[in-house]
Motif scaffolding. Structure first.
Motif, PDB file in Angstrom:
ATOM      1  N   ASP A   1       0.859  -1.194   0.000  1.00  0.00           N
ATOM      2  CA  ASP A   1       0.000   0.000   0.000  1.00  0.00           C
ATOM      3  C   ASP A   1       0.891   1.239   0.000  1.00  0.00           C
ATOM      4  O   ASP A   1       1.064   1.906   1.022  1.00  0.00           O
ATOM      5  N   LEU A   2       1.444   1.546  -1.166  1.00  0.00           N
ATOM      6  CA  LEU A   2       2.390   2.651  -1.273  1.00  0.00           C
ATOM      7  C   LEU A   2       1.702   4.001  -1.116  1.00  0.00           C
ATOM      8  O   LEU A   2       2.328   4.985  -0.713  1.00  0.00           O
ATOM      9  N   GLY A   3       0.396   4.043  -1.410  1.00  0.00           N
ATOM     10  CA  GLY A   3      -0.336   5.288  -1.219  1.00  0.00           C
ATOM     11  C   GLY A   3      -0.394   5.717   0.234  1.00  0.00           C
ATOM     12  O   GLY A   3      -0.497   6.911   0.537  1.00  0.00           O
ATOM     13  N   THR A   4      -0.311   4.752   1.154  1.00  0.00           N
ATOM     14  CA  THR A   4      -0.282   5.052   2.583  1.00  0.00           C
ATOM     15  C   THR A   4       1.135   5.191   3.104  1.00  0.00           C
ATOM     16  O   THR A   4       1.467   6.135   3.822  1.00  0.00           O
TER      17      THR A   4
ATOM     18  N   GLU B   1       8.386   9.372   2.834  1.00  0.00           N
ATOM     19  CA  GLU B   1       8.885  10.591   2.189  1.00  0.00           C
ATOM     20  C   GLU B   1       9.227  11.669   3.199  1.00  0.00           C
ATOM     21  O   GLU B   1      10.246  12.364   3.068  1.00  0.00           O
ATOM     22  N   ASN B   2       8.394  11.807   4.214  1.00  0.00           N
ATOM     23  CA  ASN B   2       8.519  12.913   5.159  1.00  0.00           C
ATOM     24  C   ASN B   2       9.174  12.519   6.480  1.00  0.00           C
ATOM     25  O   ASN B   2       9.154  13.304   7.436  1.00  0.00           O
TER      26      ASN B   2
ATOM     27  N   HIS C   1       6.954   0.184  -8.403  1.00  0.00           N
ATOM     28  CA  HIS C   1       5.981   1.233  -8.098  1.00  0.00           C
ATOM     29  C   HIS C   1       6.709   2.347  -7.356  1.00  0.00           C
ATOM     30  O   HIS C   1       7.581   2.085  -6.522  1.00  0.00           O
ATOM     31  N   VAL C   2       6.329   3.602  -7.643  1.00  0.00           N
ATOM     32  CA  VAL C   2       7.049   4.750  -7.092  1.00  0.00           C
ATOM     33  C   VAL C   2       6.079   5.753  -6.472  1.00  0.00           C
ATOM     34  O   VAL C   2       5.095   6.151  -7.102  1.00  0.00           O
ATOM     35  N   TRP C   3       6.419   6.153  -5.233  1.00  0.00           N
ATOM     36  CA  TRP C   3       5.817   7.334  -4.621  1.00  0.00           C
ATOM     37  C   TRP C   3       6.820   8.465  -4.812  1.00  0.00           C
ATOM     38  O   TRP C   3       7.915   8.435  -4.264  1.00  0.00           O
TER      39      TRP C   3
ATOM     40  N   ARG D   1       8.408  12.098  -4.536  1.00  0.00           N
ATOM     41  CA  ARG D   1       8.485  13.260  -3.647  1.00  0.00           C
ATOM     42  C   ARG D   1       7.848  14.473  -4.320  1.00  0.00           C
ATOM     43  O   ARG D   1       8.246  14.881  -5.395  1.00  0.00           O
ATOM     44  N   GLY D   2       6.815  15.009  -3.673  1.00  0.00           N
ATOM     45  CA  GLY D   2       6.178  16.212  -4.207  1.00  0.00           C
ATOM     46  C   GLY D   2       5.166  15.966  -5.306  1.00  0.00           C
ATOM     47  O   GLY D   2       4.551  16.905  -5.795  1.00  0.00           O
ATOM     48  N   ALA D   3       4.982  14.694  -5.722  1.00  0.00           N
ATOM     49  CA  ALA D   3       4.033  14.397  -6.796  1.00  0.00           C
ATOM     50  C   ALA D   3       3.098  13.238  -6.450  1.00  0.00           C
ATOM     51  O   ALA D   3       2.017  13.133  -7.001  1.00  0.00           O
ATOM     52  N   GLY D   4       3.513  12.348  -5.553  1.00  0.00           N
ATOM     53  CA  GLY D   4       2.673  11.221  -5.163  1.00  0.00           C
ATOM     54  C   GLY D   4       2.876  10.013  -6.053  1.00  0.00           C
ATOM     55  O   GLY D   4       3.899   9.864  -6.725  1.00  0.00           O
TER      56      GLY D   4
END
Length: 270
Positions: A164-167, A173-174, A198-200, A202-205
């Motif tokens: 669950d990379l969205g979470t 990142e922070n 899959h990539v989260w 930085r600054g774009a999601g």
């Protein structure tokens, strides 16, 4: 004043390109107007705003702003798009260093420079082994850290689709461990010299593709001995081909596409 723009994308990672090499922009790009232009509801909409400017020493300079308005040092997908737009081999300036690009059929090959792997080059908040970091966030543990103009942390897991990379992405990142924040990559093997990613960003999601993420992940996998020195990286938007040998520059090959052109009123986003 009306300002022309070019909408482009690399594997679904999309950009608004402002070409100021011959015709200067009416004003200076700020975090607020970059964010306004990137807004998908009230602006043009993009993952990154790209500004091309003259350079005294090289073909031209490229500046990159994420959708949150923050300026970053590199964007592999945008560099391929710019190569397509420029139409010939060139060396360009970015705040992350020099990049060499060469158009290819349907896209480009980009020399992304030599990766940086020391803890203070990522940067991290304190010294540690960047090949197997003794840290974790829930099920994601012992990542690799690589800087390829942008800082990345890479987790190798059994199945990248199940994370669950969205979470977890914004949490990592922070994290204070990363003083400049971090791009978060989750990868798994899908065959010999073939990774799924899959990539989260930085600054774009969550993003359909991230060129620097694919480069960083390939470097991490090669350093760990998981793959050879030529790797196919499959992202939700498609495939990138990454080549790297220890001590050398990374070469990334993949597609890029021009979507459409238009104009906007500068004062509407100033």
């Amino acid at each position: 004043m009306r300002v022309p723009f070019i909408k482009m994308h690399g594997l679904g990672n999309d950009f608004v390109v402002l070409d100021a090499r011959e015709r200067p922009l009416p004003g200076t790009i700020s975090s607020s107007n970059a964010k306004a232009l990137a807004n998908r509801n009230t602006g043009i909409g993009c993952d990154q705003l790209i500004v091309l400017e003259p350079s005294a020493a090289h073909a031209f300079a490229m500046r990159i702003y994420n959708a949150d308005g923050g300026e970053v040092g590199a964007c592999g997908n945008a560099t391929r798009a710019v190569a397509l737009l420029h139409g010939e081999a060139a060396t360009i300036e970015t705040t992350g260093g020099l990049l060499a690009l060469e158009p290819a059929k349907g896209g480009a090959t980009v020399n992304m420079g030599v990766p940086r792997v020391d803890w203070n080059q990522i940067p991290l908040d304190y010294a540690m082994d960047t090949l197997s970091m003794p840290v974790g966030w829930r099920e994601l543990k012992n990542p690799v850290a690589v800087n390829v103009g942008n800082p990345h942390v890479i987790f190798f897991v059994e199945d990248a689709d199940k994370v669950d990379l969205g979470t977890l992405g914004p949490e990592i990142e922070n994290d204070p461990l990363f003083p400049e924040r971090i791009n978060v990559n989750v990868a798994s093997g899908v065959g010999e010299n073939h990774l799924k990613l899959h990539v989260w960003e930085r600054g774009a999601g969550l993003t359909r593709a991230c060129g620097t993420g694919a480069c960083a992940t390939a470097v991490a996998a090669i350093r760990r001995g998981l793959v050879g020195d030529a790797v196919t990286v499959t992202l939700p938007g498609g495939d990138l081909f990454i080549e790297w040998r220890e001590g050398e520059s990374i070469r990334m090959t993949g597609p890029a596409t021009e979507s459409f052109r238009g104009e906007f009123e500068w004062d509407d986003f100033a």
